[in-house]
Scaffold this motif. Structure first.
Motif, short mmCIF file in Angstrom:
data_model
loop_
_atom_site.label_atom_id
_atom_site.label_comp_id
_atom_site.label_asym_id
_atom_site.label_seq_id
_atom_site.Cartn_x
_atom_site.Cartn_y
_atom_site.Cartn_z
N ALA A 92 45.17 -47.86 17.67
CA ALA A 92 45.92 -46.64 17.41
C ALA A 92 46.62 -46.19 18.69
O ALA A 92 46.06 -46.32 19.78
CB ALA A 92 44.98 -45.53 16.92
N VAL A 93 47.85 -45.68 18.53
CA VAL A 93 48.62 -45.17 19.67
C VAL A 93 49.07 -43.76 19.32
O VAL A 93 49.61 -43.51 18.24
CB VAL A 93 49.87 -46.06 19.93
CG1 VAL A 93 50.64 -45.54 21.14
CG2 VAL A 93 49.46 -47.51 20.15
N PHE A 94 48.82 -42.82 20.23
CA PHE A 94 49.16 -41.42 19.99
C PHE A 94 49.70 -40.85 21.29
O PHE A 94 49.03 -40.87 22.32
CB PHE A 94 47.91 -40.66 19.56
CG PHE A 94 48.18 -39.24 19.12
CD1 PHE A 94 48.74 -38.97 17.89
CD2 PHE A 94 47.85 -38.17 19.95
CE1 PHE A 94 48.96 -37.66 17.47
CE2 PHE A 94 48.07 -36.85 19.53
CZ PHE A 94 48.63 -36.60 18.29
N THR A 122 49.46 -46.99 14.02
CA THR A 122 48.18 -47.72 13.89
C THR A 122 48.43 -49.15 13.45
O THR A 122 49.49 -49.48 12.92
CB THR A 122 47.25 -47.04 12.86
OG1 THR A 122 47.88 -47.09 11.58
CG2 THR A 122 46.95 -45.60 13.23
N ASP A 123 47.41 -49.98 13.65
CA ASP A 123 47.48 -51.37 13.19
C ASP A 123 46.07 -51.89 13.00
O ASP A 123 45.12 -51.40 13.61
CB ASP A 123 48.23 -52.23 14.21
CG ASP A 123 48.74 -53.54 13.58
OD1 ASP A 123 48.76 -53.63 12.34
OD2 ASP A 123 49.10 -54.46 14.33
N ALA A 124 45.95 -52.90 12.13
CA ALA A 124 44.65 -53.54 11.93
C ALA A 124 44.84 -55.04 11.98
O ALA A 124 45.88 -55.56 11.59
CB ALA A 124 44.08 -53.14 10.56
N SER A 125 43.82 -55.74 12.50
CA SER A 125 43.79 -57.20 12.38
C SER A 125 42.46 -57.49 11.69
O SER A 125 41.71 -56.56 11.37
CB SER A 125 43.83 -57.85 13.76
OG SER A 125 42.62 -57.56 14.45
N LEU A 126 42.14 -58.74 11.46
CA LEU A 126 40.86 -59.03 10.81
C LEU A 126 39.68 -58.81 11.75
O LEU A 126 38.54 -58.77 11.31
CB LEU A 126 40.86 -60.46 10.26
CG LEU A 126 41.89 -60.68 9.13
CD1 LEU A 126 41.97 -62.14 8.75
CD2 LEU A 126 41.57 -59.82 7.90
N PHE A 167 40.69 -43.96 11.42
CA PHE A 167 40.07 -43.92 12.74
C PHE A 167 41.02 -43.32 13.78
O PHE A 167 40.60 -42.58 14.67
CB PHE A 167 39.62 -45.33 13.17
CG PHE A 167 38.47 -45.87 12.36
CD1 PHE A 167 37.73 -45.06 11.53
CD2 PHE A 167 38.13 -47.22 12.44
CE1 PHE A 167 36.66 -45.55 10.78
CE2 PHE A 167 37.06 -47.74 11.70
CZ PHE A 167 36.33 -46.90 10.87
N GLY A 168 42.30 -43.65 13.66
CA GLY A 168 43.29 -43.08 14.59
C GLY A 168 43.34 -41.56 14.47
O GLY A 168 43.36 -40.84 15.47
N LEU A 169 43.34 -41.06 13.24
CA LEU A 169 43.34 -39.60 13.02
C LEU A 169 42.07 -38.98 13.60
O LEU A 169 42.12 -37.95 14.28
CB LEU A 169 43.45 -39.28 11.52
CG LEU A 169 44.83 -39.48 10.89
CD1 LEU A 169 44.72 -39.49 9.37
CD2 LEU A 169 45.80 -38.39 11.34
N LYS A 170 40.92 -39.62 13.34
CA LYS A 170 39.66 -39.06 13.84
C LYS A 170 39.61 -39.06 15.37
O LYS A 170 38.97 -38.20 15.97
CB LYS A 170 38.47 -39.85 13.28
CG LYS A 170 38.15 -39.53 11.84
CD LYS A 170 37.00 -40.40 11.37
CE LYS A 170 36.37 -39.86 10.08
NZ LYS A 170 35.27 -40.73 9.62
#
Length: 386
Positions: free
Chosen positions: A132-134, A123-127, A162-165
């Motif tokens: 998410a990659v799975f 996962t990653d976040a920006s402003l 959010f990636g998990l969800k």
């Protein structure tokens, strides 16, 4: 409570740790004694915190349930110039944690190893958004205006959640490795929380309790930013064209005129859904359905504001499924699909003439739609039943 885990009755003792019976009973009793008091000596709280921390190696989820008690204690000491004999009161959060120990100390254990991960989520976040990659799939989205007020560490943890969800909501009994380039997120997940930041601790705890309800174990590892290409790209890919929504007040007025109450939004995302139930175009943390075209519309009272390019496919599907619902369409009489849409209308469509805030972008409220000045919209109740 879904966070209570009963001890498995037959286990090989060399594979796990658990508290001795007297230690477990003592902790449960000490915690019970504190919960029942309105005012307690700081010293008594500090002693219980010490007992809890020394027991963590034998209590799998114990680390999730001590930070509020600890924060209360630290705050009280600061207010009382370090005097352990002063009195303090415990917050609701701390009392909840003490109650968890009362219920769980005697039935808890801990595995020495959770084995290798079964799946990897990056996962990653920006402003501006999250990614998410799975396995071979990837997804992402924008932050809401409220979420944008968080610092980057909290946003990185939200991206994990959010990636998990998106990808693990139906998983059970598995170990997922989280790869993120944010060291605070790694440590918050692996330590089941943090004392350094309230917001990170809250999100960390929410993630763990969500996983707990599904018997998912998570562990986090650091991935260097330059390796985290795909998730990073997702977090910066702002497809704002897909996030425009009809002003909810205009929608409600139109629905009243059409005398129709939809229950699901078929073309939406987490931040622009008009109804609690919604379908999204790509994996989304709260969507009930991914890709509305893959399900039957026949028995759904739906609403949709679909991209204009898919209007012909939408009309075909409404006819095929003999469905009925509300669609927002552009008033473009010269388009090939227009006469067909008008024939499918039940009653008169509601015409919305252009005005300033007719269309809104939830993640940047001040922005105006590129076609806004001359886009006339029709809110139509369409039926595929001839």
């Amino acid at each position: 409570s879904n966070t209570d885990h009963s001890r498995v009755s037959i286990r090989l003792s060399q594979d796990d740790n658990s508290l001795t019976e007297e230690k477990a009973t003592a902790i449960a009793e000490h915690c019970k004694a504190l919960v029942d008091l309105d005012r307690v000596k700081i010293r008594a709280v500090a002693q219980v915190v010490g007992k809890i921390i020394s027991s963590l190696p034998g209590v799998m989820y114990g680390a999730l349930y001590h930070r509020n008690i600890e924060l209360d204690k630290t705050r009280a000491l600061r207010q009382n110039a370090g005097n352990f004999d002063a009195y303090m009161t415990l917050s609701d959060g701390a009392k909840k944690e003490l109650n968890w120990w009362v219920r769980n100390a005697q039935v808890s254990y801990n595995l020495i190893s959770h084995g290798n991960p079964d799946k990897v989520l990056t996962t990653d976040a920006s402003l501006t958004g999250w990614g998410a990659v799975f396995e071979n799939e990837s997804t992402g989205g924008s932050w809401s205006t409220a979420e944008k007020t968080n610092n980057i560490n909290a946003l990185e943890l939200l991206a994990v959640f959010f990636g998990l969800k998106c990808y693990a909501k139906n998983a059970n009994n598995i170990h997922i490795r989280i790869m993120t380039d944010n060291t605070t997120a790694v440590s918050t997940i692996n330590h089941m929380g943090t004392c350094h930041s309230d917001s990170c601790n809250t999100i960390g705890k929410d993630i763990w309790e969500w996983c707990l309800a599904r018997s998912i174990w998570i562990s986090a590892a650091h991935i260097p930013g330059k390796m985290n290409v795909q998730a990073d790209m997702e977090s910066r890919k702002i497809n704002s064209g897909a996030e425009w929504m009809l002003n909810p007040t205009d929608l409600q007025k139109s629905l009243t005129q059409l005398q129709f109450t939809p229950v699901i939004d078929l073309f939406a995302s987490r931040i622009n859904k008009q109804f609690v139930r919604y379908a999204s175009f790509r994996p989304d943390p709260e969507a009930e359905i991914i890709d509305a075209f893959t399900i039957q519309w026949g028995n759904l009272k739906f609403y949709m504001f679909a991209p204009f390019s898919v209007v012909p496919a939408v009309l075909r599907k409404i006819v095929e499924d003999q469905a009925m619902g509300v669609c927002v369409l552009p008033d473009w009489p010269t388009r090939a699909w227009y006469p067909k849409a008008m024939n499918m209308c039940i009653g008169k469509p509601v015409l919305l003439i252009p005005k300033q805030d007719r269309l809104i972008l939830p993640n940047s409220p001040g922005e105006t739609h590129p076609l806004g000045k001359n886009l006339r919209l029709l809110v139509c109740l369409l039926s595929g039943q001839t």
